[in-house]
Design a protein around this motif. Structure first.
Motif, short mmCIF file in Angstrom:
data_model
loop_
_atom_site.label_atom_id
_atom_site.label_comp_id
_atom_site.label_asym_id
_atom_site.label_seq_id
_atom_site.Cartn_x
_atom_site.Cartn_y
_atom_site.Cartn_z
N PRO A 40 -7.56 -7.69 -5.00
CA PRO A 40 -8.01 -6.47 -5.21
C PRO A 40 -6.86 -5.60 -5.13
O PRO A 40 -5.87 -5.90 -4.66
CB PRO A 40 -9.12 -6.17 -4.04
CG PRO A 40 -8.48 -7.10 -2.91
CD PRO A 40 -7.97 -8.37 -3.55
N PRO A 41 -6.84 -4.34 -5.63
CA PRO A 41 -8.04 -3.70 -6.53
C PRO A 41 -8.13 -4.46 -8.12
O PRO A 41 -7.30 -5.14 -8.12
CB PRO A 41 -7.80 -2.16 -6.37
CG PRO A 41 -6.05 -2.34 -6.45
CD PRO A 41 -5.81 -3.42 -5.71
N LYS A 78 0.73 -1.20 0.04
CA LYS A 78 0.04 0.13 -0.10
C LYS A 78 0.86 1.16 -0.08
O LYS A 78 0.40 2.44 -0.42
CB LYS A 78 -0.94 0.02 1.10
CG LYS A 78 -1.92 -1.11 1.34
CD LYS A 78 -2.90 -1.20 0.17
CE LYS A 78 -3.93 -2.31 0.48
NZ LYS A 78 -3.33 -3.58 0.14
N ASN A 79 2.16 1.26 0.41
CA ASN A 79 2.86 2.30 0.33
C ASN A 79 3.83 2.44 -0.80
O ASN A 79 4.38 1.65 -1.44
CB ASN A 79 4.01 2.19 1.66
CG ASN A 79 4.97 3.35 1.49
OD1 ASN A 79 6.04 3.39 1.29
ND2 ASN A 79 4.50 4.55 2.26
N THR A 132 -4.97 4.08 0.70
CA THR A 132 -6.39 3.06 1.33
C THR A 132 -6.98 2.84 0.03
O THR A 132 -7.38 3.65 -0.81
CB THR A 132 -6.96 3.75 2.25
OG1 THR A 132 -6.01 3.91 3.18
CG2 THR A 132 -8.16 2.59 2.85
N LEU A 133 -7.31 1.57 -0.35
CA LEU A 133 -8.09 0.95 -1.33
C LEU A 133 -9.51 1.90 -1.68
O LEU A 133 -10.30 2.01 -0.59
CB LEU A 133 -8.30 -0.24 -1.40
CG LEU A 133 -7.33 -1.29 -1.67
CD1 LEU A 133 -7.92 -2.77 -1.81
CD2 LEU A 133 -6.45 -1.07 -3.07
N ALA A 134 -9.68 2.46 -2.76
CA ALA A 134 -10.78 3.31 -2.88
C ALA A 134 -10.97 3.45 -4.66
O ALA A 134 -9.81 3.16 -5.26
CB ALA A 134 -10.62 4.74 -2.24
N GLY A 193 -8.38 0.53 -10.21
CA GLY A 193 -9.15 1.66 -9.87
C GLY A 193 -10.59 1.35 -9.18
O GLY A 193 -11.31 2.19 -8.68
N TYR A 194 -10.76 0.22 -9.00
CA TYR A 194 -12.12 -0.60 -8.42
C TYR A 194 -11.85 -1.43 -7.15
O TYR A 194 -11.09 -2.45 -7.30
CB TYR A 194 -13.05 -1.21 -9.34
CG TYR A 194 -13.47 -0.19 -10.74
CD1 TYR A 194 -14.60 0.11 -10.68
CD2 TYR A 194 -12.47 0.19 -11.38
CE1 TYR A 194 -14.88 1.12 -11.74
CE2 TYR A 194 -12.79 1.20 -12.69
CZ TYR A 194 -14.16 1.42 -12.71
OH TYR A 194 -14.44 2.26 -13.74
N PRO A 195 -12.13 -0.86 -5.95
CA PRO A 195 -11.38 -1.77 -4.78
C PRO A 195 -12.09 -2.93 -4.43
O PRO A 195 -11.43 -3.64 -3.72
CB PRO A 195 -11.62 -0.29 -3.82
CG PRO A 195 -12.73 0.22 -4.09
CD PRO A 195 -12.67 0.26 -5.56
#
Length: 508
Positions: free
Chosen positions: A417-418, A73-74, A96-98, A424-426
């Motif tokens: 995911p994503p 994630k970083n 953060t997944l969004a 672009g879709y979590p």
């Protein structure tokens, strides 16, 4: 109304659905491997070894460790081809997944932007090349991030082409990803058919944003081959003595692989897999070893033990009633089966190409579709004219190949995911909503199969349950053989501990 499991199973043959264990694994034609088991051992060592990178910290597996993909994630956001970060996250920041509504995309972090100066052959314990960091926008002092979301390698041995745009050719030329296409300007070492994974393997390791310092070559003097051949495989990483492939070579007292109780070398492993004649010119044939060995290993990562496989094999109780309804939506009103077909649930496989031929229903290349995730001009993908090469990847040259991406397998989709090429879709719920809308962008090149659909809340919930749970191979989730692995360290994530063939969990 409950779904009739027997009637639904009987209908599966119409959609070319069968257990993955019944799907032949494509075999390269013209391979130079003389010992397949040795090549698989070599390929697994290559795949997980951080010494293969310019910075000595980035293995192939660094982007393919979590169910074959990447969960970091970083510092994992790429700004898109406009080179401008929007408001999601920037270099060095956590994401953060969004839902992503700009041209930014979730990628995988690689090395710092650096230029290759040479190799440190005086200290074979040093995993890094001699490189000088050359910061530049948009990442500046932070590590680079790739421009597309990392797809899983699990099951990738069934694909006809690799990468989202299919740039890695089904013919391996022994040198680079391009096969015999117009983008191959480096000639041929070999011509191996059915070897797109070998083609793919030569790409990231020479790419300055993925593994290599800019200017480092894969073969010839002062190359990756020069570096690795005399080195001890996995010198800085522990391997379990119970590893399903490398266990007999594992050092029980520390990192690195052993041969007959002594530190091994890649030269020794190459000789076992390819023979002395090729190994004697190893520096000038290293791209061949690298590609073929990695293909041999990755082709063993077959996720064929899912509830769906058990159902297709005749076990009518393998799926829950809710999952049966989800499967009914999948092949029925959702028409997901139009593209996610065959044993691998994708029309981008070798077997589907043999069934359907080179063109899809739109007239574009089989296995590739523009589905309206982003505007076509964001990333031309299959119809690319210059970002990845000099001529289009498209064979049909159809306008439908502009902005068309490879259909990914849905096996283990709940673990990765994503979603989509931009990440672009979590969630899977977001993906189902996307298809219910008929895509997000009305691109002229959008596939004619992408149209608005009507799902009830029950349909949506059941479809997501089928995707998330019925298609998951527990061995992938728990790192059980053949998905077990050596230890892997990261600059932006905690260390992935070593596992052996029994993995880290129980599968029923």
């Amino acid at each position: 109304m409950a779904v009739d499991a027997k009637a639904l199973l009987d209908s599966m043959a119409v959609f070319s659905l069968r257990p993955l264990s019944h799907e032949p694994v494509p075999q390269p034609v013209g391979s130079r491997i003389i010992n397949k088991a040795a090549a698989i051992r070599l390929g697994k060592a290559f795949f997980w070894d951080i010494q293969s990178s310019g910075d000595g910290e980035t293995a192939c597996a660094s982007c393919h460790f979590a169910a074959g993909a990447d969960d970091r994630k970083n510092n994992t956001i790429h700004p898109g081809f406009d080179n401008t970060f929007d408001s999601i996250a920037g270099p060095g920041q956590d994401f953060t997944l969004a839902k992503i509504t700009s041209d930014d995309r979730v990628g995988s972090m690689g090395p710092f932007r650096a230029a290759f100066l040479g190799l440190d052959m005086d200290n074979l314990d040093n995993p890094a090349d001699q490189c000088v960091v050359v910061p530049a926008e948009p990442f500046n002092e932070f590590r680079l991030v790739g421009p597309r979301h990392t797809p899983t390698v699990v099951g990738s041995g069934f694909y006809r082409n690799q990468f989202w745009g299919g740039e890695a050719n089904v013919l391996f030329n022994g040198v680079n990803i391009w096969g015999d296409s117009g983008n191959n300007g480096q000639g041929f070492l070999v011509r191996i058919e059915g070897a797109s994974l070998a083609s793919q393997a030569t790409g990231p390791v020479t790419n300055f944003s993925e593994q290599g310092c800019s200017g480092r070559q894969i073969l010839g003097p002062d190359s990756l081959g020069t570096k690795l051949i005399p080195r001890q495989p996995l010198r800085h990483q522990r391997v379990s003595v119970n590893d399903s492939v490398l266990g007999a070579m594992a050092n029980p007292d520390g990192p690195g692989l052993l041969c007959n109780g002594e530190p091994c070398t890649y030269d020794r492993m190459i000789r076992d897999a390819f023979g002395d004649a090729l190994a004697n010119v190893g520096e000038n044939a290293f791209s061949l070893f690298w590609g073929e060995a990695l293909q041999a290993y990755q082709a063993t990562l077959i996720p064929d033990q899912t509830p769906f496989d058990r159902f297709l094999g005749g076990n009518l109780s393998a799926l829950t009633p809710k999952q049966l309804k989800g499967l009914s939506v999948f092949v029925g009103k959702g028409e997901c089966i139009n593209c996610h077909t065959g044993a691998m649930l994708t029309d981008a496989t070798v077997s589907w190409y043999e069934i359907a031929g080179p063109l899809n229903r739109d007239g574009g290349d089989t296995g590739f579709h523009n589905i309206g995730v982003r505007p076509t001009e964001d990333d031309l993908a299959r119809g690319d004219l210059g970002v990845f090469g000099g001529v289009p990847n498209s064979v049909s040259l159809s306008p439908f190949d502009m902005g068309a991406f490879k259909t990914p397998t849905l096996r283990n989709v709940g673990l990765n995911p994503p979603y989509f090429h931009n990440g672009g879709y979590p969630t899977l719920e977001d993906v189902v909503d996307f298809y219910e809308r008929g895509g997000d962008f009305a691109n002229p090149e959008k596939s004619l199969d992408i149209v608005p659909r009507v799902f009830t809340a029950s349909d949506r919930s059941a479809l997501v349950d089928f995707l998330r749970n019925a298609l998951t191979d527990c061995r992938v989730k728990t790192y059980r053989a053949p998905f077990d692995h050596p230890e892997l360290t990261f600059p932006n994530r905690e260390t992935l501990p070593v596992t052996g063939r029994s993995g880290i969990g129980v599968c029923n």
